[in-house]
Write a protein that holds these residues in place. Sequence first.
Motif, PDB file in Angstrom:
ATOM      1  N   PHE A 186       0.817  -1.219   0.000  1.00 53.44           N
ATOM      2  CA  PHE A 186       0.000   0.000   0.000  1.00 53.44           C
ATOM      3  C   PHE A 186       0.851   1.270   0.000  1.00 53.44           C
ATOM      4  O   PHE A 186       0.319   2.363  -0.076  1.00 53.44           O
ATOM      5  CB  PHE A 186      -0.964  -0.024   1.193  1.00 53.44           C
TER       6      PHE A 186
ATOM      7  N   LYS B 262       9.886   1.174   5.101  1.00 51.07           N
ATOM      8  CA  LYS B 262      10.617   0.430   4.080  1.00 51.07           C
ATOM      9  C   LYS B 262       9.938  -0.912   3.843  1.00 51.07           C
ATOM     10  O   LYS B 262       9.210  -1.364   4.718  1.00 51.07           O
ATOM     11  CB  LYS B 262      12.084   0.223   4.477  1.00 51.07           C
TER      12      LYS B 262
ATOM     13  N   LYS C 195      14.688   4.928  16.060  1.00 44.79           N
ATOM     14  CA  LYS C 195      13.525   5.497  15.359  1.00 44.79           C
ATOM     15  C   LYS C 195      13.374   6.987  15.729  1.00 44.79           C
ATOM     16  O   LYS C 195      12.969   7.799  14.901  1.00 44.79           O
ATOM     17  CB  LYS C 195      12.241   4.744  15.729  1.00 44.79           C
TER      18      LYS C 195
HETATM   19  N1  LIG Z   1      11.903  -0.170   9.921  1.00 44.62           N
HETATM   20  C1  LIG Z   1      11.718  -1.296  10.558  1.00 44.62           C
HETATM   21  O1  LIG Z   1      12.554  -1.754  11.340  1.00 44.62           O
HETATM   22  C2  LIG Z   1      10.442  -2.060  10.326  1.00 44.62           C
HETATM   23  C3  LIG Z   1      10.028  -3.053  11.231  1.00 44.62           C
HETATM   24  C4  LIG Z   1       8.814  -3.707  10.985  1.00 44.62           C
HETATM   25  C5  LIG Z   1       8.053  -3.385   9.872  1.00 44.62           C
HETATM   26  N2  LIG Z   1       8.498  -2.434   9.007  1.00 44.62           N
HETATM   27  C6  LIG Z   1       7.693  -2.051   7.829  1.00 44.62           C
HETATM   28  O2  LIG Z   1       6.549  -1.338   8.307  1.00 44.62           O
HETATM   29  C7  LIG Z   1       5.399  -1.651   7.517  1.00 44.62           C
HETATM   30  C8  LIG Z   1       4.292  -2.144   8.433  1.00 44.62           C
HETATM   31  O3  LIG Z   1       4.756  -3.269   9.131  1.00 44.62           O
HETATM   32  P1  LIG Z   1       4.190  -3.623  10.588  1.00 44.62           P
HETATM   33  O4  LIG Z   1       5.101  -4.666  11.126  1.00 44.62           O
HETATM   34  O5  LIG Z   1       3.916  -2.395  11.363  1.00 44.62           O
HETATM   35  O6  LIG Z   1       2.817  -4.304  10.156  1.00 44.62           O
HETATM   36  P2  LIG Z   1       1.520  -4.510  11.054  1.00 44.62           P
HETATM   37  O7  LIG Z   1       0.793  -5.630  10.404  1.00 44.62           O
HETATM   38  O8  LIG Z   1       1.849  -4.566  12.512  1.00 44.62           O
HETATM   39  O9  LIG Z   1       0.704  -3.137  10.841  1.00 44.62           O
HETATM   40  C9  LIG Z   1       0.179  -2.743   9.599  1.00 44.62           C
HETATM   41  C10 LIG Z   1      -1.153  -2.031   9.875  1.00 44.62           C
HETATM   42  O10 LIG Z   1      -1.629  -1.483   8.631  1.00 44.62           O
HETATM   43  C11 LIG Z   1      -3.037  -1.738   8.548  1.00 44.62           C
HETATM   44  N3  LIG Z   1      -3.396  -1.703   7.132  1.00 44.62           N
HETATM   45  C12 LIG Z   1      -3.250  -2.674   6.202  1.00 44.62           C
HETATM   46  N4  LIG Z   1      -3.648  -2.214   5.012  1.00 44.62           N
HETATM   47  C13 LIG Z   1      -4.072  -0.938   5.182  1.00 44.62           C
HETATM   48  C14 LIG Z   1      -4.599   0.056   4.320  1.00 44.62           C
HETATM   49  N5  LIG Z   1      -4.772  -0.186   3.010  1.00 44.62           N
HETATM   50  N6  LIG Z   1      -4.922   1.274   4.840  1.00 44.62           N
HETATM   51  C15 LIG Z   1      -4.766   1.502   6.164  1.00 44.62           C
HETATM   52  N7  LIG Z   1      -4.269   0.587   7.041  1.00 44.62           N
HETATM   53  C16 LIG Z   1      -3.907  -0.609   6.537  1.00 44.62           C
HETATM   54  C17 LIG Z   1      -3.232  -3.075   9.219  1.00 44.62           C
HETATM   55  O11 LIG Z   1      -4.582  -3.270   9.628  1.00 44.62           O
HETATM   56  C18 LIG Z   1      -2.245  -2.963  10.403  1.00 44.62           C
HETATM   57  O12 LIG Z   1      -2.865  -2.390  11.541  1.00 44.62           O
HETATM   58  C19 LIG Z   1       5.852  -2.653   6.476  1.00 44.62           C
HETATM   59  O13 LIG Z   1       6.139  -1.982   5.275  1.00 44.62           O
HETATM   60  C20 LIG Z   1       7.138  -3.243   7.064  1.00 44.62           C
HETATM   61  O14 LIG Z   1       8.066  -3.671   6.075  1.00 44.62           O
HETATM   62  C21 LIG Z   1       9.663  -1.755   9.227  1.00 44.62           C
END
Ligand SMILES: NC(=O)c1ccc[n+]([C@@H]2O[C@H](COP(=O)([O-])OP(=O)(O)OC[C@H]3O[C@@H](n4cnc5c(N)ncnc54)[C@H](O)[C@@H]3O)[C@@H](O)[C@H]2O)c1
Length: 379
Positions: A84, A103, A327
């Motif tokens: 997304f 990312k 962060k």
């Molecule tokens: N920088 C880092 O160290 C790090 C660590 C973890 C994840 N990430 C990245 O962060 C992003 C999210 O990962 P996460 O672990 O937080 O995932 P997560 O599953 O914990 O959270 C994602 C959230 O987005 C919501 N969502 C899904 N589709 C949506 C949409 N179309 N509109 C609005 N909300 C929507 C979901 O319901 C969920 O609450 C990913 O791109 C992942 O690669 C980065």
Amino acid sequence: MEIRIGLIGAGWMGKAHTNAFVNALIAFGQEYGKPVFEIVTDISEEAAKKACNNWGFSRWTIDWKEVVEDPHVDVVDITTPNAFHYEVAKAALENGKHVYCEKPLTLSYQQSKELADLARQKGVINYVGYNNVMNPANYYIKKLIDSGKLGNVMRFDGTYDQDMLLDPALPISWRHINKYSGSGALGDLGSHLISVSQFLMGNIESVNALSKTFIKQRPSSAGSHDLGEVENDDMVSVLANYENGAVGTLSSSRIAAGRKNFLSYEIQGTEGSVYYSLERLNEVNVYFTSDNSADRGYRTVFLGPEHKGYTAFNPAPGIAIGFNDIKILEVHELMAAVVKGTSYICDFAFGASIDLTVSAILESAADQKWVDVKNKSIV
Ligand SMILES: NC(=O)c1ccc[n+]([C@@H]2O[C@H](COP(=O)([O-])OP(=O)(O)OC[C@H]3O[C@@H](n4cnc5c(N)ncnc54)[C@H](O)[C@@H]3O)[C@@H](O)[C@H]2O)c1
């Protein structure tokens, strides 16, 4: 100056970003802007409401388009699953918003390049969350390389392993399905390793990769007997040539028993080496050929006030900092760019350069051949 935030995605990273905005104000002061938590959205109404109540947002919605069009939002903060990022970031840029995106930036180099070009055209801040680049340890190691203290750098040997998906009973998630994730361990973990390696060593010129899926099916939901196909790599190994002439070996696994957050690497130069592991975030191991030969050996440098970013948290050395502090450093860099126009490394062009390397690795693994990374950018 107020920085009004519209958060899209109220999961793990949504929480980490909001925590970072709150604490960046405490660590760096109002001079770099005062975060205002304007509106939060998630496809889950429950998650959006909960984030609104617990994290201090004024409003919530389940429609992300409301956020990118909201005249009261300055920074659109995207923490949704990978698939997304592109559509949301593009709409936010078209509305003239600053964009902070997790990312990997998108699912492909082409999409990321398009966003980088659009952001440049709009003249807005465009930041991608490759937080490991902000780690004071990596800045210190970059300084060792750039100052010539390691001599000519000949080799980067890095790994990013975790065992979070080792259990085959864990159900299919967005991370296993390419239309949502783009790739498996490579895009999820490997992209972090590539970001650190390209920050320290410069760009990768060519790659030869091997990837495998070991757990080919998983329950479609927790406890279910219905199985779904895992579409992407559990692990990937890459041989690389860097533009600076060094040799690289990079690997990543999401099913590495015993490894929790093992982003580790050794850099070897003609006058010294460095070994670092994120599991020992505050410890940088260095070896210098200039040390007295009788005492020569790897030794540990603990992070302290002389390392960039550290004094935002502690005045004395060796007091451990952690993931959420890094962060905070990332968010501070973003806020400083918004308020003072300062430069930053992890812009969308940097994100696109990681996605270019990722796409070359995917092509190499699929076709079992060397792939020239730069030439891919011409395609
Ligand atoms: N920088 C880092 O160290 C790090 C660590 C973890 C994840 N990430 C990245 O962060 C992003 C999210 O990962 P996460 O672990 O937080 O995932 P997560 O599953 O914990 O959270 C994602 C959230 O987005 C919501 N969502 C899904 N589709 C949506 C949409 N179309 N509109 C609005 N909300 C929507 C979901 O319901 C969920 O609450 C990913 O791109 C992942 O690669 C980065």
